[in-house]
Design an enzyme around this catalytic site. Structure first.
Site, PDB file in Angstrom:
ATOM      1  N   SER A   1       9.136 -28.558  14.874  1.00  0.00           N
ATOM      2  CA  SER A   1       7.757 -28.880  15.259  1.00  0.00           C
ATOM      3  C   SER A   1       7.123 -27.628  15.849  1.00  0.00           C
ATOM      4  O   SER A   1       7.771 -26.883  16.589  1.00  0.00           O
ATOM      5  CB  SER A   1       7.769 -29.984  16.325  1.00  0.00           C
ATOM      6  OG  SER A   1       6.545 -29.950  17.051  1.00  0.00           O
TER       7      SER A   1
ATOM      8  N   HIS B   1       6.768 -28.534  10.688  1.00  0.00           N
ATOM      9  CA  HIS B   1       6.214 -29.843  11.050  1.00  0.00           C
ATOM     10  C   HIS B   1       5.025 -29.625  11.971  1.00  0.00           C
ATOM     11  O   HIS B   1       5.176 -29.246  13.140  1.00  0.00           O
ATOM     12  CB  HIS B   1       7.302 -30.668  11.759  1.00  0.00           C
ATOM     13  CG  HIS B   1       6.893 -32.048  12.175  1.00  0.00           C
ATOM     14  ND1 HIS B   1       6.929 -33.124  11.330  1.00  0.00           N
ATOM     15  CD2 HIS B   1       6.439 -32.508  13.377  1.00  0.00           C
ATOM     16  CE1 HIS B   1       6.528 -34.211  11.995  1.00  0.00           C
ATOM     17  NE2 HIS B   1       6.230 -33.854  13.237  1.00  0.00           N
TER      18      HIS B   1
ATOM     19  N   ASP C   1       2.318 -30.928  14.212  1.00  0.00           N
ATOM     20  CA  ASP C   1       1.955 -32.118  14.998  1.00  0.00           C
ATOM     21  C   ASP C   1       0.467 -32.093  15.281  1.00  0.00           C
ATOM     22  O   ASP C   1       0.006 -31.381  16.174  1.00  0.00           O
ATOM     23  CB  ASP C   1       2.758 -32.149  16.309  1.00  0.00           C
ATOM     24  CG  ASP C   1       4.146 -32.714  16.094  1.00  0.00           C
ATOM     25  OD1 ASP C   1       5.114 -32.144  16.613  1.00  0.00           O
ATOM     26  OD2 ASP C   1       4.252 -33.737  15.388  1.00  0.00           O
TER      27      ASP C   1
ATOM     28  N   MET D   1      -2.770 -33.710  16.631  1.00  0.00           N
ATOM     29  CA  MET D   1      -3.138 -34.731  17.623  1.00  0.00           C
ATOM     30  C   MET D   1      -4.629 -34.596  17.941  1.00  0.00           C
ATOM     31  O   MET D   1      -5.114 -33.482  18.170  1.00  0.00           O
ATOM     32  CB  MET D   1      -2.327 -34.528  18.908  1.00  0.00           C
ATOM     33  CG  MET D   1      -0.828 -34.587  18.662  1.00  0.00           C
ATOM     34  SD  MET D   1       0.085 -34.307  20.196  1.00  0.00           S
ATOM     35  CE  MET D   1       1.753 -34.266  19.584  1.00  0.00           C
TER      36      MET D   1
ATOM     37  N   HIS E   1       1.916 -34.185  10.454  1.00  0.00           N
ATOM     38  CA  HIS E   1       2.140 -35.487  11.115  1.00  0.00           C
ATOM     39  C   HIS E   1       0.820 -35.831  11.792  1.00  0.00           C
ATOM     40  O   HIS E   1       0.508 -35.285  12.852  1.00  0.00           O
ATOM     41  CB  HIS E   1       3.294 -35.342  12.118  1.00  0.00           C
ATOM     42  CG  HIS E   1       3.516 -36.572  12.941  1.00  0.00           C
ATOM     43  ND1 HIS E   1       4.347 -36.548  14.048  1.00  0.00           N
ATOM     44  CD2 HIS E   1       3.037 -37.836  12.853  1.00  0.00           C
ATOM     45  CE1 HIS E   1       4.381 -37.756  14.591  1.00  0.00           C
ATOM     46  NE2 HIS E   1       3.580 -38.552  13.896  1.00  0.00           N
TER      47      HIS E   1
ATOM     48  N   MET F   1      -1.424 -37.653  13.971  1.00  0.00           N
ATOM     49  CA  MET F   1      -1.542 -38.580  15.096  1.00  0.00           C
ATOM     50  C   MET F   1      -3.029 -38.616  15.478  1.00  0.00           C
ATOM     51  O   MET F   1      -3.471 -38.013  16.454  1.00  0.00           O
ATOM     52  CB  MET F   1      -0.671 -38.110  16.270  1.00  0.00           C
ATOM     53  CG  MET F   1       0.809 -38.221  15.958  1.00  0.00           C
ATOM     54  SD  MET F   1       1.872 -37.277  17.060  1.00  0.00           S
ATOM     55  CE  MET F   1       1.874 -35.705  16.203  1.00  0.00           C
TER      56      MET F   1
ATOM     57  N   MET G   1       9.545 -42.658  14.358  1.00  0.00           N
ATOM     58  CA  MET G   1       9.327 -42.012  15.652  1.00  0.00           C
ATOM     59  C   MET G   1      10.388 -42.485  16.637  1.00  0.00           C
ATOM     60  O   MET G   1      10.538 -43.694  16.877  1.00  0.00           O
ATOM     61  CB  MET G   1       7.940 -42.339  16.194  1.00  0.00           C
ATOM     62  CG  MET G   1       6.795 -41.687  15.438  1.00  0.00           C
ATOM     63  SD  MET G   1       6.952 -39.888  15.325  1.00  0.00           S
ATOM     64  CE  MET G   1       6.805 -39.432  17.068  1.00  0.00           C
TER      65      MET G   1
ATOM     66  N   ASP H   1      11.878 -38.255  14.340  1.00  0.00           N
ATOM     67  CA  ASP H   1      11.062 -37.297  15.080  1.00  0.00           C
ATOM     68  C   ASP H   1      10.971 -37.696  16.551  1.00  0.00           C
ATOM     69  O   ASP H   1      10.411 -38.736  16.886  1.00  0.00           O
ATOM     70  CB  ASP H   1       9.659 -37.291  14.452  1.00  0.00           C
ATOM     71  CG  ASP H   1       8.710 -36.315  15.088  1.00  0.00           C
ATOM     72  OD1 ASP H   1       7.517 -36.345  14.728  1.00  0.00           O
ATOM     73  OD2 ASP H   1       9.142 -35.538  15.963  1.00  0.00           O
TER      74      ASP H   1
HETATM   75  C1  DX5 Z   1       5.591 -36.028  19.309  1.00  0.00           C
HETATM   76  C2  DX5 Z   1       5.759 -35.229  18.030  1.00  0.00           C
HETATM   77  C3  DX5 Z   1       7.147 -34.707  17.848  1.00  0.00           C
HETATM   78  C4  DX5 Z   1       7.601 -33.824  18.999  1.00  0.00           C
HETATM   79  C5  DX5 Z   1       9.034 -33.429  18.834  1.00  0.00           C
HETATM   80  O1  DX5 Z   1       4.385 -36.732  19.253  1.00  0.00           O
HETATM   81  O2  DX5 Z   1       5.442 -36.005  16.914  1.00  0.00           O
HETATM   82  O3  DX5 Z   1       7.201 -33.979  16.625  1.00  0.00           O
HETATM   83  O4  DX5 Z   1       6.801 -32.677  19.061  1.00  0.00           O
HETATM   84  O5  DX5 Z   1       9.387 -32.669  19.982  1.00  0.00           O
HETATM   85  P1  DX5 Z   1      10.870 -32.817  20.588  1.00  0.00           P
HETATM   86  O6  DX5 Z   1      11.796 -32.435  19.467  1.00  0.00           O
HETATM   87  O7  DX5 Z   1      10.900 -31.850  21.724  1.00  0.00           O
HETATM   88  O8  DX5 Z   1      11.038 -34.253  21.004  1.00  0.00           O
HETATM   89 ZN    ZN Z   2       5.822 -35.047  14.953  1.00  0.00          ZN
END
Ligand code: DX5
Ligand code: ZN
Length: 231
Positions: A17, A42, A44, A46, A75, A77, A146, A184
């Site tokens: 990530s 990956h 993320d 948001m 991903h 979100m 998740m 994840d």
């Molecule tokens: C959380 C993300 C994950 C997160 C993973 O919302 O979707 O991808 O960044 O981070 P770790 O591996 O530190 O849990």
């Molecule tokens: Zn993620």
């Protein structure tokens, strides 16, 4: 979709990530991850609404696209995935993962990704039943389970989510679907074996990769070896 092999024998992929990366030099960080053996990046994404955090826009992703060869997965979100998914495909993400909780018409939203030439994935929060994605498996290349509540890295792995992996793995095998199961959240050398045993073959890791005492390359190979020994 081709004819699947059993998910537990699908190739293991480690997808760092970008959340813990140094955003002041993101291109260099991605090159470091690629050199260290990462299979994908990956992203993320948001929006500050679907989750209480705000991260990367599509322009940042496209500015990094030429830095590495490995695939990008987004991903999402976000509250409005139908608006944003096309932007991340155009930015160079080949796989777009939508949260089942973020769209009223999941089948239509996934089909729109496919029509744009992207690969589609579906993901769900820890409190969402796995049955909510049962009727879109024929549309996706990947199911993302998740194992934390989305929004932040560095959270504790929720082993309760392994039951979902087992269940969707059974559906995939019964229907001979060609689908990866990704997990994840809280994935590290001490949790990846049980996630693999449950049937996952693709692993997102943020803090376990960036905070490994021996560096990113050791982190990625340790994760891969631990998963391989559990397959
Ligand atoms: C959380 C993300 C994950 C997160 C993973 O919302 O979707 O991808 O960044 O981070 P770790 O591996 O530190 O849990
Ligand atoms: Zn993620």
């Amino acid at each position: 979709m081709g004819i699947a092999s059993d998910t537990s024998k699908r190739p293991i992929e480690i997808c760092p990530s970008i959340l813990p990366a140094d955003f002041s030099k993101l291109g260099d960080e991605l090159q470091m991850l690629e050199k260290a053996g990462a299979d994908r990046i990956h992203w993320d994404v948001m929006d500050g609404n679907f989750v209480p955090n705000l991260t990367i826009g599509p322009d940042v992703v496209s500015s990094c696209r030429e830095s590495v060869e490995i695939p990008f997965e987004a991903h999402l979100m976000v509250e409005d995935p139908d608006l944003l998914a096309p932007l991340y495909i155009r930015a160079g993400c080949e796989l777009i993962m939508l949260h089942v909780e973020s769209t009223k018409h999941l089948d239509r939203s996934l089909n729109e990704i496919l029509e744009l030439g992207g690969k589609a994935g579906v993901t769900l929060n820890p409190a969402t039943p796995i049955e909510n994605i049962k009727h879109v498996l024929h549309l996706v290349d990947q199911v993302l389970i998740m194992s934390v509540n989305p929004g932040f890295g560095g959270q504790k792995y929720l082993a309760s989510q392994e039951a979902k992996i087992r269940k969707v793995g059974a559906w995939i095998s019964e229907q001979s679907l060609d689908i990866d199961i990704e997990i994840d959240g809280g994935i590290s050398a001490s949790t990846i074996a049980q996630a693999t045993d449950a049937g996952a073959n693709v692993f997102v890791a943020g803090s376990a990769v960036f905070s490994h005492p021996e560096g990113v390359e050791s982190a990625i190979s340790e994760l891969r070896e631990t998963a391989a020994s559990a397959q």
